[in-house]
Write a protein that holds these residues in place. Sequence first.
Motif, PDB file in Angstrom:
ATOM      1  N   THR A   1      70.893 -73.678 -75.516  1.00  0.00           N
ATOM      2  CA  THR A   1      70.012 -73.453 -76.660  1.00  0.00           C
ATOM      3  C   THR A   1      68.558 -73.280 -76.241  1.00  0.00           C
ATOM      4  OG1 THR A   1      69.858 -75.855 -76.974  1.00  0.00           O
ATOM      5  CG2 THR A   1      71.470 -74.677 -78.308  1.00  0.00           C
ATOM      6  N   CYS A   2      68.245 -73.607 -75.003  1.00  0.00           N
ATOM      7  CA  CYS A   2      66.877 -73.410 -74.503  1.00  0.00           C
ATOM      8  C   CYS A   2      66.614 -71.958 -74.107  1.00  0.00           C
ATOM      9  CB  CYS A   2      66.604 -74.307 -73.297  1.00  0.00           C
ATOM     10  SG  CYS A   2      66.578 -76.071 -73.670  1.00  0.00           S
ATOM     11  N   ALA A   3      67.643 -71.134 -74.101  1.00  0.00           N
ATOM     12  CA  ALA A   3      67.474 -69.742 -73.678  1.00  0.00           C
ATOM     13  C   ALA A   3      66.542 -68.970 -74.604  1.00  0.00           C
ATOM     14  CB  ALA A   3      68.828 -69.043 -73.597  1.00  0.00           C
ATOM     15  N   GLU A   4      66.332 -69.499 -75.828  1.00  0.00           N
ATOM     16  CA  GLU A   4      65.449 -68.795 -76.756  1.00  0.00           C
ATOM     17  C   GLU A   4      64.004 -68.772 -76.269  1.00  0.00           C
ATOM     18  OE1 GLU A   4      62.982 -70.353 -78.825  1.00  0.00           O
ATOM     19  OE2 GLU A   4      63.266 -72.232 -77.748  1.00  0.00           O
ATOM     20  N   ALA A   5      63.668 -69.596 -75.261  1.00  0.00           N
ATOM     21  CA  ALA A   5      62.297 -69.615 -74.744  1.00  0.00           C
ATOM     22  C   ALA A   5      61.998 -68.416 -73.852  1.00  0.00           C
ATOM     23  CB  ALA A   5      62.051 -70.912 -73.969  1.00  0.00           C
ATOM     24  N   ILE A   6      63.020 -67.632 -73.497  1.00  0.00           N
ATOM     25  CA  ILE A   6      62.803 -66.499 -72.586  1.00  0.00           C
ATOM     26  C   ILE A   6      61.798 -65.490 -73.144  1.00  0.00           C
ATOM     27  CG2 ILE A   6      63.899 -64.488 -71.535  1.00  0.00           C
ATOM     28  CD1 ILE A   6      66.355 -66.163 -71.086  1.00  0.00           C
ATOM     29  N   PRO A   7      61.979 -64.999 -74.379  1.00  0.00           N
ATOM     30  CA  PRO A   7      61.047 -63.965 -74.847  1.00  0.00           C
ATOM     31  C   PRO A   7      59.651 -64.476 -75.169  1.00  0.00           C
ATOM     32  CG  PRO A   7      62.611 -64.520 -76.578  1.00  0.00           C
ATOM     33  CD  PRO A   7      63.054 -65.246 -75.347  1.00  0.00           C
ATOM     34  N   ILE A   8      59.459 -65.797 -75.250  1.00  0.00           N
ATOM     35  CA  ILE A   8      58.148 -66.325 -75.654  1.00  0.00           C
ATOM     36  C   ILE A   8      57.080 -65.902 -74.662  1.00  0.00           C
ATOM     37  CG2 ILE A   8      56.805 -68.417 -75.997  1.00  0.00           C
ATOM     38  CD1 ILE A   8      59.269 -69.745 -77.128  1.00  0.00           C
TER      39      ILE A   8
ATOM     40  N   SER B   1      61.327 -67.003 -67.092  1.00  0.00           N
ATOM     41  CA  SER B   1      60.607 -65.978 -67.846  1.00  0.00           C
ATOM     42  C   SER B   1      59.358 -65.516 -67.111  1.00  0.00           C
ATOM     43  CB  SER B   1      60.226 -66.519 -69.233  1.00  0.00           C
ATOM     44  OG  SER B   1      59.245 -67.537 -69.128  1.00  0.00           O
ATOM     45  N   GLY B   2      58.841 -66.351 -66.211  1.00  0.00           N
ATOM     46  CA  GLY B   2      57.716 -65.932 -65.390  1.00  0.00           C
ATOM     47  C   GLY B   2      58.126 -65.091 -64.203  1.00  0.00           C
ATOM     48  N   VAL B   3      59.427 -65.105 -63.872  1.00  0.00           N
ATOM     49  CA  VAL B   3      59.933 -64.352 -62.725  1.00  0.00           C
ATOM     50  C   VAL B   3      60.462 -62.994 -63.161  1.00  0.00           C
ATOM     51  CG1 VAL B   3      61.618 -64.330 -60.852  1.00  0.00           C
ATOM     52  CG2 VAL B   3      60.465 -66.464 -61.458  1.00  0.00           C
ATOM     53  N   VAL B   4      61.319 -62.982 -64.195  1.00  0.00           N
ATOM     54  CA  VAL B   4      61.891 -61.722 -64.666  1.00  0.00           C
ATOM     55  C   VAL B   4      60.896 -61.047 -65.604  1.00  0.00           C
ATOM     56  CG1 VAL B   4      64.225 -62.602 -64.444  1.00  0.00           C
ATOM     57  CG2 VAL B   4      63.053 -62.829 -66.620  1.00  0.00           C
ATOM     58  N   THR B   5      61.061 -59.765 -65.796  1.00  0.00           N
ATOM     59  CA  THR B   5      60.121 -59.001 -66.623  1.00  0.00           C
ATOM     60  C   THR B   5      60.776 -58.368 -67.841  1.00  0.00           C
ATOM     61  OG1 THR B   5      60.492 -57.041 -65.234  1.00  0.00           O
ATOM     62  CG2 THR B   5      58.655 -58.484 -64.648  1.00  0.00           C
ATOM     63  N   HIS B   6      62.091 -58.559 -68.019  1.00  0.00           N
ATOM     64  CA  HIS B   6      62.795 -57.936 -69.135  1.00  0.00           C
ATOM     65  C   HIS B   6      63.632 -58.986 -69.844  1.00  0.00           C
ATOM     66  CE1 HIS B   6      65.501 -55.227 -71.368  1.00  0.00           C
ATOM     67  NE2 HIS B   6      64.522 -54.337 -71.234  1.00  0.00           N
ATOM     68  N   VAL B   7      63.650 -58.927 -71.174  1.00  0.00           N
ATOM     69  CA  VAL B   7      64.330 -59.952 -71.968  1.00  0.00           C
ATOM     70  C   VAL B   7      65.818 -59.986 -71.667  1.00  0.00           C
ATOM     71  CG1 VAL B   7      64.910 -60.693 -74.304  1.00  0.00           C
ATOM     72  CG2 VAL B   7      62.612 -59.873 -73.803  1.00  0.00           C
ATOM     73  N   MET B   8      66.476 -58.832 -71.680  1.00  0.00           N
ATOM     74  CA  MET B   8      67.923 -58.809 -71.466  1.00  0.00           C
ATOM     75  C   MET B   8      68.278 -59.267 -70.057  1.00  0.00           C
ATOM     76  SD  MET B   8      69.073 -58.165 -74.314  1.00  0.00           S
ATOM     77  CE  MET B   8      70.767 -58.234 -73.761  1.00  0.00           C
ATOM     78  N   LEU B   9      67.474 -58.884 -69.076  1.00  0.00           N
ATOM     79  CA  LEU B   9      67.704 -59.361 -67.718  1.00  0.00           C
ATOM     80  C   LEU B   9      67.538 -60.874 -67.658  1.00  0.00           C
ATOM     81  CD1 LEU B   9      68.151 -58.868 -64.701  1.00  0.00           C
ATOM     82  CD2 LEU B   9      65.685 -58.469 -64.481  1.00  0.00           C
ATOM     83  N   GLY B  10      66.547 -61.390 -68.373  1.00  0.00           N
ATOM     84  CA  GLY B  10      66.330 -62.830 -68.398  1.00  0.00           C
ATOM     85  C   GLY B  10      67.508 -63.574 -68.989  1.00  0.00           C
ATOM     86  N   TYR B  11      68.049 -63.077 -70.109  1.00  0.00           N
ATOM     87  CA  TYR B  11      69.211 -63.721 -70.724  1.00  0.00           C
ATOM     88  C   TYR B  11      70.413 -63.708 -69.781  1.00  0.00           C
ATOM     89  CZ  TYR B  11      67.181 -64.253 -75.388  1.00  0.00           C
ATOM     90  OH  TYR B  11      66.422 -64.648 -76.458  1.00  0.00           O
ATOM     91  N   THR B  12      70.607 -62.597 -69.112  1.00  0.00           N
ATOM     92  CA  THR B  12      71.742 -62.494 -68.187  1.00  0.00           C
ATOM     93  C   THR B  12      71.626 -63.512 -67.057  1.00  0.00           C
ATOM     94  OG1 THR B  12      71.917 -60.125 -68.666  1.00  0.00           O
ATOM     95  CG2 THR B  12      73.004 -60.931 -66.679  1.00  0.00           C
ATOM     96  N   VAL B  13      70.437 -63.620 -66.479  1.00  0.00           N
ATOM     97  CA  VAL B  13      70.230 -64.556 -65.377  1.00  0.00           C
ATOM     98  C   VAL B  13      70.395 -65.994 -65.851  1.00  0.00           C
ATOM     99  CG1 VAL B  13      68.534 -65.407 -63.723  1.00  0.00           C
ATOM    100  CG2 VAL B  13      68.747 -62.955 -64.123  1.00  0.00           C
ATOM    101  N   VAL B  14      69.836 -66.327 -67.006  1.00  0.00           N
ATOM    102  CA  VAL B  14      69.915 -67.697 -67.520  1.00  0.00           C
ATOM    103  C   VAL B  14      71.352 -68.100 -67.792  1.00  0.00           C
ATOM    104  CG1 VAL B  14      69.386 -69.143 -69.516  1.00  0.00           C
ATOM    105  CG2 VAL B  14      67.587 -67.815 -68.439  1.00  0.00           C
ATOM    106  N   VAL B  15      72.101 -67.247 -68.472  1.00  0.00           N
ATOM    107  CA  VAL B  15      73.491 -67.568 -68.802  1.00  0.00           C
ATOM    108  C   VAL B  15      74.319 -67.754 -67.535  1.00  0.00           C
ATOM    109  CG1 VAL B  15      75.591 -66.657 -69.858  1.00  0.00           C
ATOM    110  CG2 VAL B  15      73.424 -66.471 -71.071  1.00  0.00           C
TER     111      VAL B  15
END
Length: 727
Positions: free
Chosen positions: A486-493, A573-587
């Motif tokens: 549920t913390c994944a929502e912080a990615i786009p912030i 989120s400070g490392v990746v630059t794209h939202v979808m890429l960030g979600y993929t890495v986090v999951v």
Amino acid sequence: MELKEYSPRIRRGINPTLGELLKCVEDAQSPDHDHHILELGFPCSSVPRSSYPFVLSFTNLTYSVKVGRKVNLIPSCFGAKSTTAEVKLGSSNANTNTKVLLNGISGEAREGELMAVLGASGSGKSTLIDALADRIAKESLKGSITLNGEALDSRLLKVISAYVMQDDLLFPMLTVEETLMFSAEFRLPRSLSKSKKKARVQALIDQLGLRNAATTVIGDEGHRGVSGGERRRVSIGIDIIHDPIVLFLDEPTSGLDSTSAFMVVKVLQRIAQSGSIVVMSIHQPSYRILSLLDRLIFLSHGQTVYGGSPANLPVFFREFGHPIPETENRTEFALDLIRELEETPGGTKSLVEFNKSWQLNKNQQRQNADPNSLINSITRPKLSLKDAISASISRGKLVSGAPNDPSLSSSVPTFANPCWIEIAVISKRSLTNSRRMPELFGIRLGAVLVTGLILATMFWKLDNSPKGVQERLGFFAFAMSTTFYTCAEAIPIFLQERYIFMRETAYNAYRRSSYVLAHSLISIPSLLFLSLAFAATTFWAVGLAGGVHGFLFFFFTICSAFWAGSSFVTFLSGVVTHVMLGYTVVVAILAYFLLFSGFFISRDRIPLYWIWFHYISLVKYPYEGVLQNEFDDHTKCFVRGTQMFDNTPLGTFPVAMKLELLKSMSATLGINITGSTCVTTGADILKQQGITDLSKWSCLWITFAWGFFFRFLFYLTLLLGSKNKRR
């Protein structure tokens, strides 16, 4: 108090600085006067204008980048008849691996003048602006840039200048007035009172022509807000709130209609006339905009094809052999001619050479016409850059931030405010923006509550049987992993704020550490509330052990998991630059954390070459902590007598037969085992799960420590990855 635009007939071309405007506002708000008219076009201050204007000079600026060589997509081994596909990246010369973006550009921009860089797409306009604004690494840029004849240090340039990006990077749910006020809180020093900062913002709103939109939110795709021209003026306003000496703008009229573009350039003219150097790139100015410009530089493939006043354009092109028709826009004619020459075999080489000779002749004619000017410039006493900046500040220019140079630190500090004020302002801004989008927190709270209710109803009132033990293990594993997901929502912030952050920190609006601390602090209340909601929904419904003390530890463990998960996602989120890429890495990474947490396979069974992943798993520590909180009771029994046969093929046998088996086992082992004998305690279950090396409190503190560790990594990411410079 009335605001009236003044037509400067007596002192035409001189606009007040923001400091002088503020003096007017304070005088107008004085209780000694009942009615005032504030004239925005005339300086109210009695401070004399400087007789040593700033001059930004640049000489032989050259910048090149490495480009890819030819790449053979089809190997040559197919034979001579086969076709070879070649890809050539970035360069028009197959024999080189560099592309020259700037080639010997020279010129100067003066205080009180508006200089525009023109050219077709790819001509080097934005590159030249970046070079002047110190957004290109020093080792890559050749040539010199000076201010009043002194070399410009990077740290000093951050202090006295501002850079307005081409994109309008603003918080969508803040009003125009709030946006400028937060910028004032960052850029203006603490010594300036709140009322003076507000007065400065009000003066700037009038200077930018934003009075009617002052209380309107900026807006975005989902929220209606100000117009495009107003957004652009707000973007300019937040960077000139401290009245910089030098202002750079990258295509400020891009995407605007002709009227909005003219209003933006008109504002820039006022800023220049207030005592600033304004340098901007522009694609194709209209006739009205051309009348506002004082100096032009035309570029073609990184070379200067014209540099001088707009009034000299007809003479220049007439002498070149291509006179400008009286009915045509001068800049449009020049740009069209440059494009035509670029398509010829010789390119614009003839125009570049003609410009060099023409500039030499003009300089010679100027010296012959006024031979005393050269003598005066030599004999006239020079004012050092430090003294010139001090004089500028005394005229009302509030330059905040300066390099750690002893000679300048006395007049301007590195940052306008101390760290704790920056933290307070960043926190207030984030909370204001978030409060106007409550659906974001509402969705996250809803996800936590729905997950908690599903778990509560699925694992309702678990018993202490062997099946209850297995179900408890499953509940804890799923609950702990859910807190991280549920913390994944912080990615786009941060991804949405990344470029706002880079713009603000590039010119010392605040420290990077202040940003990290502020966002860490404002996340704590929401994490506490989410943790309480999840713990209260599940603890008593599932029937977990420990009473009030057990609930409090369960709550703090959930809170630590939310903290560690939020920090981990923030770091990513400070490392990746794209939202979808960030979600993929986090999951993916969170799935690995769950796999190695010890639920699916105990620590003792994990191969040695993977055991390191077990110890860096974020799920491991809260999972082991809540297991110990549940089972670390030596007086509590979970398997008695015949229950040992549960979950085996013998579990379906009659009870009487199970008792007979217990008697046989007792005779064989020499131990009396009855149907009520405790066979497995909580400590035995912990040993079976391989949880023996850490106490539950150690697990709790380690989980919190992971959160602080990832916040520190996030800070390093911002420190190293947001230089915002070309290489």
